[in-house]
Motif scaffolding. Structure first.
Motif, PDB file in Angstrom:
ATOM      1  N   UNK A 112       4.649   1.470   1.697  1.00 16.70           N
ATOM      2  CA  UNK A 112       3.246   1.082   2.062  1.00 16.70           C
ATOM      3  C   UNK A 112       2.636  -0.151   1.327  1.00 16.70           C
ATOM      4  N   UNK A 113       2.130  -1.184   1.772  1.00 17.03           N
ATOM      5  CA  UNK A 113       1.847  -2.136   0.927  1.00 17.03           C
ATOM      6  C   UNK A 113       0.351  -2.349   1.553  1.00 17.03           C
ATOM      7  N   UNK A 114      -0.309  -2.683   0.424  1.00 15.76           N
ATOM      8  CA  UNK A 114      -1.798  -3.284   0.836  1.00 15.76           C
ATOM      9  C   UNK A 114      -2.308  -4.320  -0.148  1.00 15.76           C
ATOM     10  N   UNK A 115      -2.413  -5.510   0.720  1.00 17.30           N
ATOM     11  CA  UNK A 115      -2.708  -6.697  -0.110  1.00 17.30           C
ATOM     12  C   UNK A 115      -4.061  -6.833  -0.410  1.00 17.30           C
ATOM     13  N   UNK A 116      -5.049  -6.144   0.274  1.00 16.94           N
ATOM     14  CA  UNK A 116      -6.189  -6.334   0.227  1.00 16.94           C
ATOM     15  C   UNK A 116      -6.934  -6.959   1.457  1.00 16.94           C
ATOM     16  N   UNK A 117      -5.878  -7.709   2.137  1.00 13.29           N
ATOM     17  CA  UNK A 117      -6.503  -8.071   3.188  1.00 13.29           C
ATOM     18  C   UNK A 117      -5.540  -7.924   4.489  1.00 13.29           C
ATOM     19  N   UNK A 118      -4.507  -7.354   4.093  1.00  9.92           N
ATOM     20  CA  UNK A 118      -3.553  -6.704   5.269  1.00  9.92           C
ATOM     21  C   UNK A 118      -2.781  -5.413   4.673  1.00  9.92           C
ATOM     22  N   UNK A 119      -2.170  -4.660   5.726  1.00 12.27           N
ATOM     23  CA  UNK A 119      -1.654  -3.245   5.307  1.00 12.27           C
ATOM     24  C   UNK A 119      -0.168  -3.321   6.216  1.00 12.27           C
ATOM     25  N   UNK A 120       0.756  -2.902   5.344  1.00  8.98           N
ATOM     26  CA  UNK A 120       1.914  -2.756   6.145  1.00  8.98           C
ATOM     27  C   UNK A 120       2.452  -1.639   5.738  1.00  8.98           C
ATOM     28  N   UNK A 121       3.405  -0.879   6.810  1.00  8.89           N
ATOM     29  CA  UNK A 121       4.043   0.270   6.618  1.00  8.89           C
ATOM     30  C   UNK A 121       5.333   0.391   7.376  1.00  8.89           C
ATOM     31  N   UNK A 122       6.323   0.745   6.571  1.00  4.79           N
ATOM     32  CA  UNK A 122       7.841   0.616   7.367  1.00  4.79           C
ATOM     33  C   UNK A 122       8.477   2.161   7.003  1.00  4.79           C
ATOM     34  N   UNK A 123       9.260   2.365   7.920  1.00  2.68           N
ATOM     35  CA  UNK A 123      10.105   3.527   7.636  1.00  2.68           C
ATOM     36  C   UNK A 123      11.556   2.922   7.928  1.00  2.68           C
ATOM     37  N   UNK A 124      12.429   3.255   6.850  1.00  2.00           N
ATOM     38  CA  UNK A 124      14.092   2.859   6.713  1.00  2.00           C
ATOM     39  C   UNK A 124      14.637   4.075   6.613  1.00  2.00           C
ATOM     40  N   UNK A 125      15.952   4.223   7.300  1.00  4.30           N
ATOM     41  CA  UNK A 125      16.938   5.154   7.355  1.00  4.30           C
ATOM     42  C   UNK A 125      18.185   4.750   7.456  1.00  4.30           C
ATOM     43  N   UNK A 126      19.004   5.109   6.337  1.00  2.00           N
ATOM     44  CA  UNK A 126      20.558   4.535   6.278  1.00  2.00           C
ATOM     45  C   UNK A 126      20.492   2.986   6.427  1.00  2.00           C
ATOM     46  N   UNK A 127      19.595   2.191   5.512  1.00  2.00           N
ATOM     47  CA  UNK A 127      19.536   0.783   5.156  1.00  2.00           C
ATOM     48  C   UNK A 127      19.118   0.187   6.656  1.00  2.00           C
ATOM     49  N   UNK A 128      18.676   0.898   7.695  1.00  2.00           N
ATOM     50  CA  UNK A 128      18.099   0.267   8.846  1.00  2.00           C
ATOM     51  C   UNK A 128      16.695   0.614   9.110  1.00  2.00           C
ATOM     52  N   UNK A 129      15.868  -0.643   9.333  1.00  2.00           N
ATOM     53  CA  UNK A 129      14.727  -0.367   9.533  1.00  2.00           C
ATOM     54  C   UNK A 129      14.184   0.330  10.817  1.00  2.00           C
ATOM     55  N   UNK A 130      13.520   1.401  10.763  1.00  2.00           N
ATOM     56  CA  UNK A 130      13.488   2.075  12.297  1.00  2.00           C
ATOM     57  C   UNK A 130      11.874   1.626  12.704  1.00  2.00           C
ATOM     58  N   UNK A 131      10.953   1.375  11.832  1.00  2.00           N
ATOM     59  CA  UNK A 131       9.678   1.120  12.066  1.00  2.00           C
ATOM     60  C   UNK A 131       9.064   0.088  11.088  1.00  2.00           C
ATOM     61  N   UNK A 132       8.421  -0.700  11.546  1.00  2.00           N
ATOM     62  CA  UNK A 132       7.483  -1.661  10.589  1.00  2.00           C
ATOM     63  C   UNK A 132       6.340  -2.067  11.298  1.00  2.00           C
ATOM     64  N   UNK A 133       5.311  -2.066  10.821  1.00  2.00           N
ATOM     65  CA  UNK A 133       4.092  -2.402  11.629  1.00  2.00           C
ATOM     66  C   UNK A 133       2.876  -2.822  10.690  1.00  2.00           C
ATOM     67  N   UNK A 134       1.721  -3.103  11.233  1.00  2.00           N
ATOM     68  CA  UNK A 134       0.528  -3.306  10.259  1.00  2.00           C
ATOM     69  C   UNK A 134      -0.328  -2.272  11.148  1.00  2.00           C
ATOM     70  N   UNK A 135      -0.698  -1.038  10.449  1.00  2.00           N
ATOM     71  CA  UNK A 135      -1.598  -0.094  11.028  1.00  2.00           C
ATOM     72  C   UNK A 135      -2.942  -0.537  11.613  1.00  2.00           C
ATOM     73  N   UNK A 136      -3.054  -0.223  13.063  1.00  2.43           N
ATOM     74  CA  UNK A 136      -4.367  -0.523  13.443  1.00  2.43           C
ATOM     75  C   UNK A 136      -4.213  -2.026  14.066  1.00  2.43           C
ATOM     76  N   UNK A 137      -3.246  -2.758  14.044  1.00  2.14           N
ATOM     77  CA  UNK A 137      -2.886  -3.964  14.649  1.00  2.14           C
ATOM     78  C   UNK A 137      -2.202  -3.823  15.980  1.00  2.14           C
ATOM     79  N   UNK A 138      -2.675  -3.872  17.017  1.00  2.00           N
ATOM     80  CA  UNK A 138      -2.078  -3.530  18.223  1.00  2.00           C
ATOM     81  C   UNK A 138      -0.829  -4.774  18.576  1.00  2.00           C
ATOM     82  N   UNK A 139      -0.878  -6.004  18.005  1.00  2.00           N
ATOM     83  CA  UNK A 139       0.068  -6.843  18.068  1.00  2.00           C
ATOM     84  C   UNK A 139       1.452  -6.677  17.305  1.00  2.00           C
ATOM     85  N   UNK A 140       1.199  -5.561  16.413  1.00  7.55           N
ATOM     86  CA  UNK A 140       2.205  -5.326  15.498  1.00  7.55           C
ATOM     87  C   UNK A 140       3.000  -4.162  15.877  1.00  7.55           C
ATOM     88  N   UNK A 141       2.755  -3.490  17.258  1.00  7.22           N
ATOM     89  CA  UNK A 141       3.095  -2.147  17.414  1.00  7.22           C
ATOM     90  C   UNK A 141       4.711  -2.251  17.869  1.00  7.22           C
TER      91      UNK A 141
END
Length: 180
Positions: free
Chosen positions: A91-120
């Protein structure tokens, strides 16, 4: 009295934010190694205002790495190292943007900006996106909602007491490790 929620109480006045990673089944020392931090220079100390510190600890069976104002925990090389053979949530919060990622076995499974449909995520399944979208109702801030989802997953609560207490800490003066 309930423990103070974190890490928003620790976010720098500049609004520079934070990055926190949670990795299942590893140690705090292994978190430092995943970030490329020299374990030989690490000390168990309480929180200080040094924004270049990586603080590592354990919550339940998940190790975490916390950087105030830092972004090393967003780097692909760090997340590949941390998630090798396990799961890592970031979880990263820069104050102006938020990023969430889920990784498993050195592979990114999900990565998005919560609440931002363009990042779905365009691929399925996307369990974290779907569960986080349910939490994002009017008046709910994105970063606290994302942390609440992570806390459900790890079955532990991140408090200010945890982050300000004695944790294995090292100054991040160098970048992440070179690929193996």
């Amino acid at each position: 009295m309930a423990a103070e929620r974190a890490p928003w109480t620790l976010t720098a006045p500049t609004g520079a934010g934070f990055t926190i990673t949670f990795t299942r089944g590893i140690s705090a020392e292994q978190v430092l190694a995943g970030y490329g931090a020299p374990a030989s220079e690490a000390h168990t100390v309480p929180w200080s205002a040094d924004s270049r510190m990586l603080r590592a600890g354990l919550l339940n069976r998940w190790a975490f790495g916390y950087e105030e104002q830092g972004t090393e925990g967003l780097r692909t090389i760090v997340l590949k190292a941390l998630s090798e053979g396990t799961d890592t949530l970031v979880l990263h919060d820069s104050g102006s943007s938020v990023r969430f990622e889920h990784w498993r076995d050195s592979e990114r499974l999900e990565g998005f900006e919560p609440g931002r449909p363009y990042s779905r995520p365009r691929w399925e399944p996307r369990p974290y996106w779907d569960r986080l979208q349910e939490k994002l109702v009017p008046g709910v801030r994105r970063a606290p909602a994302a942390l609440a989802l992570i806390e459900q997953q790890i079955r532990a609560v991140l408090t200010e007491e945890v982050l300000t207490g004695p944790l294995l800490s090292v100054r991040l003066d160098t970048s992440a490790p070179l690929p193996r």
